[in-house]
Design a protein around this motif. Structure first.
Motif, short mmCIF file in Angstrom:
data_model
loop_
_atom_site.label_atom_id
_atom_site.label_comp_id
_atom_site.label_asym_id
_atom_site.label_seq_id
_atom_site.Cartn_x
_atom_site.Cartn_y
_atom_site.Cartn_z
N ALA A 21 0.88 -1.18 0.00
CA ALA A 21 0.00 0.00 0.00
C ALA A 21 0.92 1.22 0.00
CB ALA A 21 -0.90 -0.01 1.23
N ALA A 22 1.40 1.55 -1.19
CA ALA A 22 2.42 2.59 -1.34
C ALA A 22 1.76 3.97 -1.44
CB ALA A 22 3.23 2.32 -2.61
N THR A 62 -2.67 7.20 -8.60
CA THR A 62 -3.61 6.45 -7.76
C THR A 62 -4.35 5.41 -8.61
OG1 THR A 62 -3.91 8.42 -6.43
CG2 THR A 62 -5.58 6.71 -6.19
N GLY A 63 -4.46 4.19 -8.06
CA GLY A 63 -5.17 3.12 -8.75
C GLY A 63 -4.30 2.28 -9.67
N ILE A 79 4.58 -5.73 -5.40
CA ILE A 79 3.75 -4.96 -6.33
C ILE A 79 3.26 -3.73 -5.58
CG2 ILE A 79 1.66 -4.96 -7.73
CD1 ILE A 79 2.01 -8.04 -8.01
N HIS A 80 3.73 -2.57 -6.01
CA HIS A 80 3.39 -1.33 -5.33
C HIS A 80 2.12 -0.76 -5.97
CE1 HIS A 80 7.56 -1.24 -3.69
NE2 HIS A 80 7.81 -1.86 -4.84
N THR A 81 1.13 -0.47 -5.15
CA THR A 81 -0.07 0.16 -5.68
C THR A 81 -0.43 1.35 -4.79
OG1 THR A 81 -2.31 -0.26 -6.54
CG2 THR A 81 -1.78 -1.28 -4.43
N VAL A 82 -1.05 2.34 -5.41
CA VAL A 82 -1.38 3.56 -4.67
C VAL A 82 -2.89 3.63 -4.48
CG1 VAL A 82 -1.20 6.07 -4.59
CG2 VAL A 82 0.60 4.72 -5.70
N GLY A 83 -3.33 3.42 -3.25
CA GLY A 83 -4.76 3.52 -2.94
C GLY A 83 -5.20 4.97 -2.88
N PRO A 84 -6.50 5.19 -3.07
CA PRO A 84 -7.04 6.55 -2.90
C PRO A 84 -7.18 6.89 -1.42
CG PRO A 84 -8.80 5.01 -3.47
CD PRO A 84 -7.53 4.22 -3.48
N LEU A 95 -11.37 3.74 -7.85
CA LEU A 95 -9.90 3.82 -7.75
C LEU A 95 -9.36 2.73 -6.83
CD1 LEU A 95 -9.34 7.66 -7.59
CD2 LEU A 95 -8.46 6.11 -9.35
N LEU A 96 -10.10 2.45 -5.75
CA LEU A 96 -9.65 1.39 -4.85
C LEU A 96 -9.77 0.03 -5.55
CD1 LEU A 96 -8.53 0.53 -2.17
CD2 LEU A 96 -10.84 0.60 -1.20
N ALA A 97 -10.88 -0.19 -6.26
CA ALA A 97 -11.04 -1.44 -7.01
C ALA A 97 -9.92 -1.58 -8.04
CB ALA A 97 -12.40 -1.47 -7.70
N SER A 98 -9.56 -0.46 -8.66
CA SER A 98 -8.49 -0.47 -9.67
C SER A 98 -7.16 -0.95 -9.08
CB SER A 98 -8.35 0.94 -10.26
OG SER A 98 -7.22 1.00 -11.09
N CYS A 99 -6.89 -0.60 -7.83
CA CYS A 99 -5.64 -1.08 -7.19
C CYS A 99 -5.56 -2.60 -7.21
CB CYS A 99 -5.59 -0.61 -5.73
SG CYS A 99 -5.32 1.14 -5.53
#
Ligand code: ADP
Length: 173
Positions: A21-22, A62-63, A79-84, A95-99
């Motif tokens: 959760a970057a 984001t996402g 795997i780095h993903t950027v949550g809203p 956007l959260l679903a996209s992560c």
């Protein structure tokens, strides 16, 4: 795909890929991000800096999601993903679903069979845990992927209970 819930710390997970959760800087932060960089050592941060200098000069949007190797972690990749950041006034669920979707897409590219996720956005970014869990479980189960095990690694009893509920609601016809 098998979805499992485990209590504990994502940095100790023996899976192909752990999701971070970057934040969009990719240069580290608190929570999961801090723990991954602390345990994984400097190799991960070096790759993140390289990604910032090449593909993501303005940060990872984001996402979205991007992979690095995992340094000293048991996993092979991070795997780095950027949550809203949660907003009461604006629905940022997509956007959260996209992560989750993007992280699974990256996992497919890597050939990762087992992926561990934290509760993205449900810490510093303030997303209510029940809703974060519903989006996480709902999105992962609806995504076409070759990943065969998704493991949600839940740091608190509240998070575990929320994911447990979300999973049971999913199974209900
Ligand atoms: P965000 O900034 O996306 O909200 P955080 O890292 O602050 O991300 O928190 C996301 C969730 O991860 C929170 O529920 C937090 O309690 C949990 N968490 C924090 N550290 C860890 C860890 N080492 N392993 C798994 N989950 C963790």
């Amino acid at each position: 795909m098998r979805i499992t819930l485990v209590p504990g710390d994502i940095t100790t997970q023996n899976v192909d890929a752990v999701v971070n959760a970057a934040n969009s800087s990719l240069l580290g932060g608190g929570g999961v991000d801090g723990a991954i960089h602390r345990r994984g050592g400097p190799a991960i941060l070096a790759e993140c800096r390289e990604l910032r200098a090449s593909r993501y000069v303005n940060g990872l949007p984001t996402g979205m999601a991007v992979a690095t190797t995992a340094g000293e972690l048991p996993a092979r990749w991070v795997i780095h993903t950027v949550g809203p950041v949660f907003s009461a006034g604006e629905d940022r669920s997509e956007l959260l679903a996209s992560c989750y979707r993007e992280s699974l897409r990256v996992a497919d590219e890597l050939g990762a069979a087992g992926v561990a996720f934290p509760a993205v956005s449900a810490g510093v970014y303030g997303w209510p845990m029940d809703d974060a869990a519903r989006i996480a479980v709902g999105t992962v189960s609806a995504t076409a992927t070759r990943v065969s095990e998704v493991r949600f690694v839940l740091f608190t009893a509240d998070a575990h209970a929320a994911f447990d509920l979300a999973l049971s609601l999913l199974d209900r016809p």
